[in-house]
Structure formats: structure tokens, C-alpha cells
Design an enzyme around this catalytic site. Structure first.
Site, short mmCIF file in Angstrom:
data_model
loop_
_atom_site.label_atom_id
_atom_site.label_comp_id
_atom_site.label_asym_id
_atom_site.label_seq_id
_atom_site.Cartn_x
_atom_site.Cartn_y
_atom_site.Cartn_z
N GLU A 85 0.69 -1.31 0.17
CA GLU A 85 -0.06 -0.21 -0.09
C GLU A 85 0.96 1.51 0.00
O GLU A 85 0.20 2.26 0.01
CB GLU A 85 -0.99 0.08 1.18
CG GLU A 85 -1.99 -1.10 1.09
CD GLU A 85 -2.95 -1.17 2.19
OE1 GLU A 85 -2.71 -0.66 3.32
OE2 GLU A 85 -4.00 -1.61 2.06
N GLU A 116 7.18 -21.87 7.93
CA GLU A 116 7.73 -20.85 9.27
C GLU A 116 8.74 -21.61 10.12
O GLU A 116 9.67 -20.70 10.59
CB GLU A 116 6.55 -20.47 10.25
CG GLU A 116 6.07 -21.54 10.96
CD GLU A 116 5.07 -20.96 12.06
OE1 GLU A 116 5.31 -21.11 13.49
OE2 GLU A 116 4.20 -20.27 11.67
#
Length: 298
Positions: A85, A116
Site C-alpha cells: 500500500e 515458518e
């Protein structure tokens, strides 16, 4: 020493929600809402550390370095969201703020098994984007102990880069590796261990502050106006006009004319109007002041 999962604040049971499955819908939502109200207060306690991080990030961005977010699961997705963004909001280079997630692009939309836990993969991921000493790495993990993130921070430390941790458990492993440790202790989740809830909200607030604060510090905001916004759709074309009008108190016609002459660059249009310059003069003046509007109009 690694703290056992069940001893983490984000993994403990919340007494306020132990019978949540027996409540009416509205009472269930009241419990969630009451817990959510605790998040801003937890973030507020971390403001001094967030401020320190903002200044470090801003300095790096001004020198052409990058901000790199690293996370897994919800934390990784939040980093990618915040990074993605920045270009439309601040007109920044898409490579200036980058988000890495354990498991790669596929993990943005779905869980990738064991991603992960892969300490080695993150080193390859960072090397692939040429991560270097000048960049700033922000590790994001509610638990503060995700291996992928710990591996990233250790790698960055070896290179001599600045490392920042964003976690929701105090005295976590990530904090011990970080140059700046940001911790918002939001307490147990409504659904035990579901750190996409309060912890995720806290992380989102913190990441918003890191990029927004840094972009303000490097001149991407004038007053409270996003003066480097890119007009990539009709709504943003109108927003540009409104920004120029608000900054200069000019008419819509004048704003449109200035933006056209400035090739759709709000800052240039604003300086043109306020300093009574043509587009080329305004661009040159902005360039001489590193893109900051205020020194151009004194």
C-alpha cells in the site's frame, strides 16, 4: 532459552471468553469488542520504541536503502499488505518497502506446511532481493519466536543491518536479537492462540505507524495530505484535485490546470500555485529541497 509455547501470553486462555460458545451472538461480539479495545492501549505503551524505529527507517529511506518486512502466516501477510500500500499512497518505489512471507507467494493466500520453521530458506529469500547492510529489517511475529523470522534477523545482524522486532510477548527471542524491540502485550486472545485477532490488530497498527511515520519524515505528506499519491484510477484523480485545492485554497479549475502542467504530480502543482512558478521551476525547487514542500514556499 526458548520459552515454551504454553507459557506465552498470546497462548494462554482468556477468562473473559471461556464460555463464549454459550453466549448469544450479540453477547459473544461484546466480549470480542471489549477485548479489542485493549489493543490501542497496548500499542500506546510501545510508542517510544515505535518512534525510534520510525526515525531509523526514515533515515534509511532517505539514503536510498529499503525497509524489509519478514513474517509468517498472519504476520507475513500484514507485512506484505503494508508494503503493497506504500506505492499508491506515497508514490514510493515498489522496491522501497518489501514484504517477505515464509512459504513465498503461495503463502499469501493459504498456509504452507512447515514454511515458518525453515531457518535456511529465509537466508535464500533475503539474498534473492540483495538484502544488505544499509537496509532495515523488521521481523514480525506475535509469538516472538518464529524460526523463519529469527533466521532473518540473525542473517541481518551478521551483515550489520539494523533489525527491529514487532511482537506481542515480552522478553521474546526476537527482542533479544533486535536493535529495536517493539512489543505490544495485548494479552490472551478471545479464541486461545488465535493471534490473528488482538495480536494481528496490534501488528497492523504498528506497521501503519512505521511506514506512515517514516513517509511523513521524508516529505511524502504535507500537512495531513498525501501529496505524492499516484492517480491510478478515477477516484485518485479526484483525490489529487482535492489535495491541491486543500493545500492551496485554489479553485478546481486552477488545480486541474496545475496538475495537467505538472504531469499529475501533486507536489509540483502545489508549489506552482503557492510559489507562483511554472512546472519546471517548481520541479527544480522541489528537487533542491529533497521533495519537501514547506521550504519551497517560505
Amino acid at each position: 532459552m526458548s520459552i515454551k509455547l504454553q507459557n506465552l501470553v498470546t497462548e494462554t486462555r482468556n477468562p473473559a471468553s471461556e464460555a463464549i460458545d454459550t453466549l448469544s451472538t450479540i453477547d459473544m461480539l461484546k466480549v470480542i469488542n471489549t477485548e479489542d479495545k485493549k489493543v490501542p492501549a497496548a500499542v500506546a505503551k510501545a510508542l517510544p520504541d515505535i518512534a525510534q524505529a520510525v526515525d531509523v527507517i526514515a533515515k534509511a529511506l532517505q539514503t536510498g536503502a529499503r525497509l524489509i518486512y519478514v513474517g509468517a502466516g498472519t504476520s507475513g501477510r500484514l507485512g506484505i499488505l503494508d508494503a503493497s500500500e506504500c506505492p499508491p499512497t506515497f508514490g514510493s518505489d515498489p522496491n522501497q518497502v518489501v514484504g517477505l512471507i515464509a512459504g513465498g507467494h503461495r503463502a499469501i493466500l493459504a498456509a504452507v506446511e512447515n514454511a515458518e520453521d525453515n531457518l535456511e530458506q529465509v537466508q535464500q529469500d533475503l539474498a534473492a532481493i540483495n538484502f544488505n547492510q544499509q537496509d532495515v529489517l523488521v521481523g514480525i511475529a506475535a509469538s516472538g519466536r518464529t524460526p523463519y523470522v529469527l533466521g532473518a534477523m540473525a542473517y541481518a545482524n551478521r551483515l550489520g543491518a539494523t533489525t527491529i522486532s514487532v511482537a506481542c510477548n515480552p522478553d521474546c527471542e526476537m527482542a533479544q536479537l533486535a536493535n529495536i524491540a517493539i512489543c505490544a502485550v495485548v494479552g490472551p486472545e478471545v479464541v486461545t492462540g488465535s493471534s490473528r485477532m488482538k495480536a494481528g490488530t496490534a501488528q497492523k497498527l504498528i506497521l501503519n505507524m512505521l511506514t506512515t511515520g517514516a513517509m511523513i519524515r521524508i516529505g511524502k505528506v504535507y500537512g495531513n495530505l498525501m501529496v505524492d499519491v499516484e492517480a491510478t484510477n478515477a477516484k485518485l484523480v479526484e483525490r489529487q484535485k482535492n489535495i491541491v485545492m486543500a493545500a492551496t485554497e485554489c479553485s478546481r479549475d486552477i488545480a486541474e490546470q496545475a496538475l495537467q502542467a505538472a504531469d499529475g504530480h501533486c507536489k509540483t502543482a502545489i508549489v506552482m500555485i503557492l510559489a507562483q512558478l511554472d512546472a519546471e521551476q517548481a520541479k527544480a525547487l522541489l528537487s533542491s529541497h529533497q521533495g519537501f514542500i514547506r521550504p519551497c514556499i517560505v
